[in-house]
Design a protein around this motif. Structure first.
Motif, PDB file in Angstrom:
ATOM      1  N   GLN A 118     -12.686  28.969 -10.566  1.00 45.67           N
ATOM      2  CA  GLN A 118     -12.259  30.161  -9.828  1.00 45.67           C
ATOM      3  C   GLN A 118     -12.053  29.767  -8.361  1.00 45.67           C
ATOM      4  O   GLN A 118     -12.975  29.834  -7.552  1.00 45.67           O
ATOM      5  CB  GLN A 118     -13.291  31.279  -9.967  1.00 45.67           C
ATOM      6  CG  GLN A 118     -13.480  31.744 -11.404  1.00 45.67           C
ATOM      7  CD  GLN A 118     -14.161  33.082 -11.514  1.00 45.67           C
ATOM      8  OE1 GLN A 118     -13.817  34.032 -10.809  1.00 45.67           O
ATOM      9  NE2 GLN A 118     -15.133  33.178 -12.407  1.00 45.67           N
ATOM     10  N   VAL A 122     -11.665  37.471  -6.506  1.00 44.38           N
ATOM     11  CA  VAL A 122     -10.682  38.511  -6.810  1.00 44.38           C
ATOM     12  C   VAL A 122     -10.647  39.570  -5.719  1.00 44.38           C
ATOM     13  O   VAL A 122      -9.691  40.339  -5.616  1.00 44.38           O
ATOM     14  CB  VAL A 122     -10.982  39.166  -8.178  1.00 44.38           C
ATOM     15  CG1 VAL A 122     -10.849  38.151  -9.300  1.00 44.38           C
ATOM     16  CG2 VAL A 122     -12.380  39.795  -8.195  1.00 44.38           C
ATOM     17  N   TYR A 131     -16.164  37.985  -7.841  1.00 46.39           N
ATOM     18  CA  TYR A 131     -15.596  37.047  -8.818  1.00 46.39           C
ATOM     19  C   TYR A 131     -15.687  37.639 -10.221  1.00 46.39           C
ATOM     20  O   TYR A 131     -16.497  38.533 -10.488  1.00 46.39           O
ATOM     21  CB  TYR A 131     -16.367  35.728  -8.818  1.00 46.39           C
ATOM     22  CG  TYR A 131     -16.203  34.892  -7.580  1.00 46.39           C
ATOM     23  CD1 TYR A 131     -15.213  33.907  -7.501  1.00 46.39           C
ATOM     24  CD2 TYR A 131     -17.052  35.057  -6.493  1.00 46.39           C
ATOM     25  CE1 TYR A 131     -15.070  33.123  -6.359  1.00 46.39           C
ATOM     26  CE2 TYR A 131     -16.913  34.277  -5.342  1.00 46.39           C
ATOM     27  CZ  TYR A 131     -15.926  33.314  -5.291  1.00 46.39           C
ATOM     28  OH  TYR A 131     -15.790  32.544  -4.169  1.00 46.39           O
ATOM     29  N   ASN A 132     -14.878  37.075 -11.113  1.00 46.62           N
ATOM     30  CA  ASN A 132     -15.063  37.348 -12.535  1.00 46.62           C
ATOM     31  C   ASN A 132     -16.298  36.601 -12.999  1.00 46.62           C
ATOM     32  O   ASN A 132     -16.571  35.484 -12.551  1.00 46.62           O
ATOM     33  CB  ASN A 132     -13.847  36.880 -13.333  1.00 46.62           C
ATOM     34  CG  ASN A 132     -12.602  37.682 -12.997  1.00 46.62           C
ATOM     35  OD1 ASN A 132     -12.683  38.858 -12.672  1.00 46.62           O
ATOM     36  ND2 ASN A 132     -11.445  37.038 -13.056  1.00 46.62           N
ATOM     37  N   THR A 133     -17.068  37.202 -13.881  1.00 41.25           N
ATOM     38  CA  THR A 133     -18.309  36.595 -14.333  1.00 41.25           C
ATOM     39  C   THR A 133     -18.020  35.318 -15.114  1.00 41.25           C
ATOM     40  O   THR A 133     -17.367  35.367 -16.151  1.00 41.25           O
ATOM     41  CB  THR A 133     -19.095  37.568 -15.234  1.00 41.25           C
ATOM     42  OG1 THR A 133     -19.213  38.814 -14.551  1.00 41.25           O
ATOM     43  CG2 THR A 133     -20.482  37.038 -15.527  1.00 41.25           C
ATOM     44  N   SER A 137     -16.486  35.860 -20.361  1.00 44.65           N
ATOM     45  CA  SER A 137     -15.054  35.997 -20.107  1.00 44.65           C
ATOM     46  C   SER A 137     -14.548  37.428 -20.314  1.00 44.65           C
ATOM     47  O   SER A 137     -13.469  37.779 -19.851  1.00 44.65           O
ATOM     48  CB  SER A 137     -14.254  35.050 -21.009  1.00 44.65           C
ATOM     49  OG  SER A 137     -14.528  35.317 -22.377  1.00 44.65           O
ATOM     50  N   SER A 138     -15.355  38.253 -21.001  1.00 41.97           N
ATOM     51  CA  SER A 138     -14.919  39.625 -21.262  1.00 41.97           C
ATOM     52  C   SER A 138     -15.190  40.549 -20.079  1.00 41.97           C
ATOM     53  O   SER A 138     -14.726  41.691 -20.052  1.00 41.97           O
ATOM     54  CB  SER A 138     -15.627  40.175 -22.506  1.00 41.97           C
ATOM     55  OG  SER A 138     -17.031  40.287 -22.278  1.00 41.97           O
ATOM     56  N   VAL A 139     -15.952  40.053 -19.100  1.00 38.63           N
ATOM     57  CA  VAL A 139     -16.317  40.883 -17.946  1.00 38.63           C
ATOM     58  C   VAL A 139     -15.523  40.423 -16.728  1.00 38.63           C
ATOM     59  O   VAL A 139     -15.468  39.237 -16.422  1.00 38.63           O
ATOM     60  CB  VAL A 139     -17.829  40.782 -17.662  1.00 38.63           C
ATOM     61  CG1 VAL A 139     -18.200  41.637 -16.465  1.00 38.63           C
ATOM     62  CG2 VAL A 139     -18.631  41.222 -18.889  1.00 38.63           C
ATOM     63  N   LYS A 140     -14.913  41.362 -16.024  1.00 37.95           N
ATOM     64  CA  LYS A 140     -14.080  41.034 -14.873  1.00 37.95           C
ATOM     65  C   LYS A 140     -14.628  41.685 -13.594  1.00 37.95           C
ATOM     66  O   LYS A 140     -14.975  42.865 -13.592  1.00 37.95           O
ATOM     67  CB  LYS A 140     -12.636  41.509 -15.093  1.00 37.95           C
ATOM     68  CG  LYS A 140     -11.996  41.000 -16.384  1.00 37.95           C
ATOM     69  CD  LYS A 140     -11.794  39.503 -16.370  1.00 37.95           C
ATOM     70  CE  LYS A 140     -11.092  39.026 -17.633  1.00 37.95           C
ATOM     71  NZ  LYS A 140     -10.954  37.550 -17.671  1.00 37.95           N
ATOM     72  N   GLY A 141     -14.717  40.893 -12.543  1.00 43.03           N
ATOM     73  CA  GLY A 141     -15.020  41.416 -11.213  1.00 43.03           C
ATOM     74  C   GLY A 141     -16.378  42.055 -11.028  1.00 43.03           C
ATOM     75  O   GLY A 141     -16.512  43.001 -10.260  1.00 43.03           O
ATOM     76  N   THR A 142     -17.395  41.545 -11.735  1.00 39.37           N
ATOM     77  CA  THR A 142     -18.735  42.129 -11.578  1.00 39.37           C
ATOM     78  C   THR A 142     -19.716  41.199 -10.882  1.00 39.37           C
ATOM     79  O   THR A 142     -20.858  41.572 -10.654  1.00 39.37           O
ATOM     80  CB  THR A 142     -19.329  42.525 -12.946  1.00 39.37           C
ATOM     81  OG1 THR A 142     -19.505  41.347 -13.744  1.00 39.37           O
ATOM     82  CG2 THR A 142     -18.441  43.512 -13.663  1.00 39.37           C
ATOM     83  N   ASP A 154     -24.931  40.080 -10.543  1.00 39.40           N
ATOM     84  CA  ASP A 154     -24.015  40.638 -11.529  1.00 39.40           C
ATOM     85  C   ASP A 154     -24.247  42.143 -11.567  1.00 39.40           C
ATOM     86  O   ASP A 154     -25.315  42.606 -11.991  1.00 39.40           O
ATOM     87  CB  ASP A 154     -24.280  40.012 -12.905  1.00 39.40           C
ATOM     88  CG  ASP A 154     -23.237  40.406 -13.939  1.00 39.40           C
ATOM     89  OD1 ASP A 154     -22.660  41.493 -13.806  1.00 39.40           O
ATOM     90  OD2 ASP A 154     -23.011  39.625 -14.880  1.00 39.40           O
TER      91      ASP A 154
END
Length: 211
Positions: A118, A122, A131-133, A137-142, A154
């Motif tokens: 990364q 983001v 950042y995306n976790t 990979s299913s979690v974005k921007g947490t 997180d």
């Protein structure tokens, strides 16, 4: 299963004790002194720092992170199996000790995130970088990184900490030596990619001899 064997799998060694009482640093806390006592006869433990006590399962609950909290028995088995595999590898072949020149704890989390693929956050807000976790990979921007404190959190799962805690979430390994090797390996691979390759100069034409 002996608690001492589980602590060994976590990378913790006894630093003292008397008879069947063994003294350890608590693997779930960063203490300046060893406060965890294991009674090898009764196979239970007592924490002088918090007055907590319990059995193997209770200790595993305190050290488990991320998804491992949902399956403590599976977490115990995983840690023990990985430790046995590592021991078997060491007995089968001689492994040269790896010298790690990085000060792992001081590596900026933003640099580690670059090593994880990364390059840029983001979003950003003051000292915070979003950042995306990397471990889901299913979690974005947490995932929120504070560049001033060099800590992360997180916002979905509540997991948080420094670079070692992030490496734990990525690998599931609690052995600090293994985490050092993992982090150093990721950073070294990233630095090699960043090092520009020297362009090969074409060979100089040979002088022709004049008669």
């Amino acid at each position: 299963m002996p608690i001492t064997a589980f602590l060994d799998a976590l990378g913790e060694k006894s630093v003292g004790g008397y008879g069947y009482l063994k003294l350890y640093y608590a693997p779930y806390r960063d203490d300046a002194e060893a406060l965890l006592v294991v009674d090898t006869k009764m196979n239970n433990w007592y924490d002088h720092g918090t007055d907590e006590s319990g059995n193997l399962y209770d200790l595993a609950e305190l050290t488990a992170r991320g998804n491992h909290r949902k399956d403590i028995n599976g977490y115990i088995v995983k840690m023990m199996n990985e430790n046995e595999i590592a021991k078997e590898m060491l007995t089968k072949r001689a492994i040269e000790p790896q010298v790690i020149h990085l000060d792992i704890a001081k590596i900026p989390l933003t640099d580690f995130m670059k090593a994880l693929g990364q390059e840029h956050p983001v979003a950003a807000d003051g000292d915070l970088r979003i950042y995306n976790t990397p471990y889901d990979s299913s979690v974005k921007g947490t995932m929120v990184v504070n560049i001033r404190t060099n800590l992360w959190r997180d916002t979905k799962t509540g997991a948080n900490g420094g670079i070692y805690d992030l490496a734990y979430e990525l690998t599931g390994c609690a052995n600090k030596s293994e985490l050092n090797r993992y982090i150093a390996g990721e950073m070294n691979a990233f630095q090699k990619k960043q090092t520009p390759k020297l362009e090969e100069k074409p060979p100089k034409p040979k002088r022709k001899m004049r008669l």
